[in-house]
Design a protein around this motif. Sequence first.
Motif, PDB file in Angstrom:
ATOM      1  N   ALA A  60      -8.755   4.908 -33.134  1.00 23.12           N
ATOM      2  CA  ALA A  60      -9.332   5.643 -34.252  1.00 23.12           C
ATOM      3  C   ALA A  60     -10.729   5.097 -34.525  1.00 23.12           C
ATOM      4  N   VAL A  61     -11.717   6.005 -34.489  1.00 16.48           N
ATOM      5  CA  VAL A  61     -13.101   5.647 -34.771  1.00 16.48           C
ATOM      6  C   VAL A  61     -13.527   6.428 -36.010  1.00 16.48           C
ATOM      7  N   PHE A  62     -14.125   5.725 -36.965  1.00 18.60           N
ATOM      8  CA  PHE A  62     -14.482   6.315 -38.257  1.00 18.60           C
ATOM      9  C   PHE A  62     -15.987   6.422 -38.409  1.00 18.60           C
ATOM     10  N   TYR A  63     -16.401   7.491 -39.061  1.00 20.39           N
ATOM     11  CA  TYR A  63     -17.815   7.687 -39.364  1.00 20.39           C
ATOM     12  C   TYR A  63     -18.268   6.557 -40.296  1.00 20.39           C
ATOM     13  N   ASN A  64     -19.467   6.053 -40.080  1.00 17.07           N
ATOM     14  CA  ASN A  64     -19.995   4.948 -40.871  1.00 17.07           C
ATOM     15  C   ASN A  64     -20.710   5.482 -42.119  1.00 17.07           C
ATOM     16  N   TYR A  65     -19.906   5.901 -43.109  1.00 15.58           N
ATOM     17  CA  TYR A  65     -20.474   6.375 -44.369  1.00 15.58           C
ATOM     18  C   TYR A  65     -21.245   5.241 -45.038  1.00 15.58           C
ATOM     19  N   GLY A  66     -22.290   5.570 -45.768  1.00 18.44           N
ATOM     20  CA  GLY A  66     -23.062   4.575 -46.492  1.00 18.44           C
ATOM     21  C   GLY A  66     -22.259   3.894 -47.583  1.00 18.44           C
ATOM     22  N   GLU A  67     -21.268   4.576 -48.107  1.00 15.34           N
ATOM     23  CA  GLU A  67     -20.407   4.026 -49.154  1.00 15.34           C
ATOM     24  C   GLU A  67     -19.106   3.543 -48.512  1.00 15.34           C
ATOM     25  N   VAL A  68     -18.844   2.243 -48.584  1.00 13.05           N
ATOM     26  CA  VAL A  68     -17.680   1.643 -47.927  1.00 13.05           C
ATOM     27  C   VAL A  68     -16.378   2.245 -48.450  1.00 13.05           C
ATOM     28  N   LYS A  69     -16.316   2.575 -49.731  1.00 12.60           N
ATOM     29  CA  LYS A  69     -15.082   3.166 -50.284  1.00 12.60           C
ATOM     30  C   LYS A  69     -14.736   4.482 -49.590  1.00 12.60           C
ATOM     31  N   LYS A  70     -15.729   5.227 -49.156  1.00 10.12           N
ATOM     32  CA  LYS A  70     -15.482   6.483 -48.423  1.00 10.12           C
ATOM     33  C   LYS A  70     -14.867   6.178 -47.053  1.00 10.12           C
ATOM     34  N   PRO A  98     -20.124  13.287 -40.554  1.00  6.54           N
ATOM     35  CA  PRO A  98     -19.470  12.994 -41.831  1.00  6.54           C
ATOM     36  C   PRO A  98     -18.345  13.976 -42.138  1.00  6.54           C
ATOM     37  N   GLU A  99     -18.490  15.205 -41.669  1.00  8.82           N
ATOM     38  CA  GLU A  99     -17.473  16.227 -41.940  1.00  8.82           C
ATOM     39  C   GLU A  99     -16.145  15.915 -41.255  1.00  8.82           C
ATOM     40  N   GLU A 100     -16.185  15.407 -40.026  1.00  5.07           N
ATOM     41  CA  GLU A 100     -14.925  15.102 -39.343  1.00  5.07           C
ATOM     42  C   GLU A 100     -14.343  13.780 -39.818  1.00  5.07           C
ATOM     43  N   GLY A 101     -15.161  12.820 -40.191  1.00  6.51           N
ATOM     44  CA  GLY A 101     -14.662  11.576 -40.759  1.00  6.51           C
ATOM     45  C   GLY A 101     -14.152  10.560 -39.760  1.00  6.51           C
ATOM     46  N   TYR A 102     -13.327  11.018 -38.844  1.00  4.24           N
ATOM     47  CA  TYR A 102     -12.812  10.136 -37.791  1.00  4.24           C
ATOM     48  C   TYR A 102     -12.462  10.971 -36.571  1.00  4.24           C
ATOM     49  N   ARG A 103     -12.299  10.283 -35.466  1.00  6.71           N
ATOM     50  CA  ARG A 103     -11.883  10.928 -34.223  1.00  6.71           C
ATOM     51  C   ARG A 103     -11.090   9.918 -33.414  1.00  6.71           C
ATOM     52  N   LEU A 104     -10.119  10.399 -32.666  1.00  3.08           N
ATOM     53  CA  LEU A 104      -9.382   9.557 -31.721  1.00  3.08           C
ATOM     54  C   LEU A 104     -10.134   9.569 -30.397  1.00  3.08           C
ATOM     55  N   ILE A 105     -10.490   8.373 -29.909  1.00  2.00           N
ATOM     56  CA  ILE A 105     -11.297   8.214 -28.697  1.00  2.00           C
ATOM     57  C   ILE A 105     -10.454   7.483 -27.650  1.00  2.00           C
ATOM     58  N   PRO A 106     -10.374   8.017 -26.421  1.00  2.00           N
ATOM     59  CA  PRO A 106      -9.619   7.315 -25.367  1.00  2.00           C
ATOM     60  C   PRO A 106     -10.207   5.935 -25.084  1.00  2.00           C
ATOM     61  N   ILE A 107      -9.321   4.991 -24.810  1.00  2.00           N
ATOM     62  CA  ILE A 107      -9.767   3.663 -24.400  1.00  2.00           C
ATOM     63  C   ILE A 107      -9.306   3.410 -22.976  1.00  2.00           C
ATOM     64  N   PRO A 108     -10.060   2.624 -22.219  1.00  2.00           N
ATOM     65  CA  PRO A 108      -9.656   2.346 -20.838  1.00  2.00           C
ATOM     66  C   PRO A 108      -8.406   1.469 -20.813  1.00  2.00           C
ATOM     67  N   PRO A 109      -7.542   1.686 -19.839  1.00  2.00           N
ATOM     68  CA  PRO A 109      -6.289   0.918 -19.763  1.00  2.00           C
ATOM     69  C   PRO A 109      -6.495  -0.474 -19.152  1.00  2.00           C
ATOM     70  N   VAL A 110      -7.352  -1.255 -19.755  1.00  2.00           N
ATOM     71  CA  VAL A 110      -7.639  -2.595 -19.238  1.00  2.00           C
ATOM     72  C   VAL A 110      -6.449  -3.526 -19.494  1.00  2.00           C
ATOM     73  N   GLU A 111      -6.348  -4.526 -18.672  1.00  2.00           N
ATOM     74  CA  GLU A 111      -5.250  -5.487 -18.753  1.00  2.00           C
ATOM     75  C   GLU A 111      -5.134  -6.132 -20.132  1.00  2.00           C
ATOM     76  N   MET A 112      -6.250  -6.310 -20.794  1.00  2.00           N
ATOM     77  CA  MET A 112      -6.298  -7.027 -22.068  1.00  2.00           C
ATOM     78  C   MET A 112      -5.481  -6.350 -23.169  1.00  2.00           C
ATOM     79  N   ILE A 113      -5.150  -5.064 -23.028  1.00  2.00           N
ATOM     80  CA  ILE A 113      -4.391  -4.399 -24.091  1.00  2.00           C
ATOM     81  C   ILE A 113      -2.984  -4.970 -24.236  1.00  2.00           C
ATOM     82  N   LYS A 114      -2.558  -5.783 -23.287  1.00  2.00           N
ATOM     83  CA  LYS A 114      -1.267  -6.463 -23.441  1.00  2.00           C
ATOM     84  C   LYS A 114      -1.288  -7.387 -24.651  1.00  2.00           C
ATOM     85  N   ALA A 115      -2.479  -7.809 -25.075  1.00  2.00           N
ATOM     86  CA  ALA A 115      -2.600  -8.639 -26.280  1.00  2.00           C
ATOM     87  C   ALA A 115      -2.128  -7.885 -27.521  1.00  2.00           C
ATOM     88  N   PHE A 116      -2.080  -6.550 -27.437  1.00  2.00           N
ATOM     89  CA  PHE A 116      -1.595  -5.725 -28.542  1.00  2.00           C
ATOM     90  C   PHE A 116      -0.090  -5.495 -28.457  1.00  2.00           C
TER      91      PHE A 116
END
Length: 186
Positions: A121-131, A91-109
Amino acid sequence: MFATAGNLSVRSEQKHSYWITASGKHKGELKNNDFVEIDISSQTLLSSTDGNKPSAETSIHHSIYNHLPNAGSVLHVHTLESNLLNFQLTPEEGYRLIPIPPVEMIKAFGIWTERPNLQMAVFYNYGEVKKIAETISLFLDKHPDYPLPFVLVEEHGPTVWGKTITEANRHLEAVAFLFQVMAHQK
């Protein structure tokens, strides 16, 4: 989407509001009156029928629309793989950037670089959605050039966006595939 899990929204033609699925609606049986209208600047309810209330995760959609003026649609789902992905965030860090594999499908982005070095970007799953929404807003303020059209709430689900509903859905399908790859790599 399974039963009532997840929520869908689209920016209004006037661009000052968005329509989002009402709370508790089965996503396979949606009708026009199963959406409520939310004002982007004030975050207030503008229109609702049958006593419908906004989705519990409206604040996450609001963060995206408020920070990304080109987002015309936001989709949030709960997939099996996204619920299984755990990166030990605190909860203290809140989020972290996590590497993703360079799969072919990312061309959809719209990313055509050979073997790009991308981080989601991966976010901590706080119990309160507003957080969660506040943390997403802080992230988007800090990373205005974030290259991916999605974020992930750990052990919960992705939120994707696009200029249109069709583009957002394409991003969602690519994210679902990406998470299947990542779940198999663990």
